[in-house]
Design an enzyme around this catalytic site. Structure first.
Site, PDB file in Angstrom:
ATOM      1  N   ASN A   6     -27.961  17.343   5.917  1.00 34.05           N
ATOM      2  CA  ASN A   6     -27.937  16.056   5.158  1.00 34.05           C
ATOM      3  C   ASN A   6     -26.979  15.042   5.639  1.00 34.05           C
ATOM      4  O   ASN A   6     -26.148  15.352   6.472  1.00 34.05           O
ATOM      5  CB  ASN A   6     -27.956  16.143   3.640  1.00 34.05           C
ATOM      6  CG  ASN A   6     -26.697  16.672   3.212  1.00 34.05           C
ATOM      7  OD1 ASN A   6     -25.806  16.188   3.613  1.00 34.05           O
ATOM      8  ND2 ASN A   6     -26.668  17.720   2.051  1.00 34.05           N
TER       9      ASN A   6
ATOM     10  N   GLU B 271     -23.331  16.042   5.008  1.00 37.02           N
ATOM     11  CA  GLU B 271     -22.868  17.148   6.007  1.00 37.02           C
ATOM     12  C   GLU B 271     -22.789  16.448   7.523  1.00 37.02           C
ATOM     13  O   GLU B 271     -21.819  17.057   8.051  1.00 37.02           O
ATOM     14  CB  GLU B 271     -24.029  18.192   5.937  1.00 37.02           C
ATOM     15  CG  GLU B 271     -24.151  18.991   4.686  1.00 37.02           C
ATOM     16  CD  GLU B 271     -25.248  19.677   4.443  1.00 37.02           C
ATOM     17  OE1 GLU B 271     -25.400  20.605   3.256  1.00 37.02           O
ATOM     18  OE2 GLU B 271     -26.294  19.527   5.350  1.00 37.02           O
TER      19      GLU B 271
ATOM     20  N   ASP C 273     -34.213  22.525   0.129  1.00 39.97           N
ATOM     21  CA  ASP C 273     -35.028  23.619   0.335  1.00 39.97           C
ATOM     22  C   ASP C 273     -36.583  23.520   0.335  1.00 39.97           C
ATOM     23  O   ASP C 273     -37.384  23.885   1.309  1.00 39.97           O
ATOM     24  CB  ASP C 273     -34.902  24.570  -1.046  1.00 39.97           C
ATOM     25  CG  ASP C 273     -33.381  24.883  -0.874  1.00 39.97           C
ATOM     26  OD1 ASP C 273     -32.570  24.650   0.107  1.00 39.97           O
ATOM     27  OD2 ASP C 273     -33.070  25.364  -2.049  1.00 39.97           O
TER      28      ASP C 273
END
Length: 328
Positions: free
Chosen positions: A203, A206, A273
């Site tokens: 993301n 990150e 996810d």
């Protein structure tokens, strides 16, 4: 998208192995109407308690909800949480023959406590120390036994000690040997260890954290993303940016921005996810990365409208796509 139905229909023919940190998500919801006389903290009157599959197990659940046959590979402890994870996997029809029990290691469990649709606190029970070498060997033995019969591998790294450098290298080598699709959802530790994968999906935060920079503008974001893609030698780099949607840096060095399709956002937990699950299954159907990302973004928009870690169904994705098309 003329081939949407063909792609979605094909999900039920696919077999995917998920390797990663397995968690148990524990939810406690209630009502707060008073302050404790013991300390200046709210008192929660519990109304609802729920246990769900989390981490890599939630990715497996997302894949199963989309119709795929799923094999989960990871580690749990010899404890009550581990037993609950196995029971939930069995209930959902997820193959857990590659789930290893490491007796001295607790099963990662996240307890989220909330009231009035607002999370108050999260309590984590976990051990982030690297798994034992013998456990690594057991996992690779299980993985090598399953690889010939599957279409893709998804690695879900939550930095809980499962994905060591050795396990990462050996897994990628084995997957490439069998010429299977491999997608990775990384965290901070070993971020740059994932070389030559098909999809690398961090993301936005990150990405900044691991590169050690704060993007001043979109031009800097674009430049740094391209440098990372070259450094990792990955086919596709997909970066999620919350309410801004997805950014795809493709194998052809094209950049595609796909805005979010979420209508209401109640909870973003687990949306990543869902993205990697739908994205990987779509790529298994031989569609291009932009089409796969559009489908994945519709799936993510659906789960953001649900409380807690959730899944999207084929019909919900189809409905979301048609509604967005009508409104555009």
């Amino acid at each position: 998208m003329k081939n949407l139905n063909r792609i979605l229909k094909g999900f039920s023919r696919r077999k995917v192995l998920v390797l990663g940190d397995i968690m148990l998500d524990h939810y406690i919801w209630g009502r707060v109407e008073r302050i404790s006389p013991e300390a200046p903290v709210p008192v929660l009157d519990v109304q609802k308690e729920d246990f769900r599959l989390g981490g890599a197990a939630n990715v497996a659940l997302n894949l199963r909800a989309l119709g795929a046959e799923v094999f989960l590979c990871g580690v749990i402890g010899k404890d009550e949480s581990g037993t609950m994870v196995r029971d939930l996997l069995k209930k959902q029809g997820i193959n857990s023959t590659a789930v290893i029990t490491e007796p001295k290691r607790p099963t990662t469990r996240k307890t989220r406590i909330g009231a009035a649709n607002q999370q108050i606190v999260r309590i984590d029970h976990e051990n982030r120390i690297d798994i034992q070498e013998k456990t690594e060997l057991q996992l690779m033995e299980k993985l090598n036994g399953i690889l010939p019969e599957i279409d893709a591998v998804i690695i879900e790294d939550y930095n809980k000690g499962l994905m060591t450098e050795t396990l990462i290298d050996n897994t990628i080598k084995a997957v490439r040997k069998h010429k299977k699709l491999i997608s990775v959802d990384p965290k901070q530790k070993n971020f740059f260890q994932y070389q030559q994968v098909d999809v690398f999906k961090p993301n936005y935060n990150e990405l900044q954290r691991n590169l050690g920079v704060v993007f001043e503008n979109d031009a800097e974001f674009d430049r740094q993303a391209r440098l990372l893609k070259a450094r990792l030698k990955c086919r596709n780099l997909v970066i999620t940016r919350g309410e801004k949607g997805l950014y795809v840096f493709s194998e052809q060095n094209e950049v595609h921005h796909i805005p979010t399709f979420a209508r209401e956002v109640f909870d973003v937990s687990g949306a990543g996810d869902t993205v990697i699950s739908a994205l990987t299954l779509s790529l298994c159907e031989d569609c291009d990365i932009q089409t796969a990302a559009i489908i994945a973004n519709h799936a993510a928009g659906i789960v953001c409208g649900k409380m807690g870690t959730a899944t999207a169904s084929i019909e919900e994705i189809r409905q979301s796509y048609h509604e967005q098309k009508q409104n555009s």
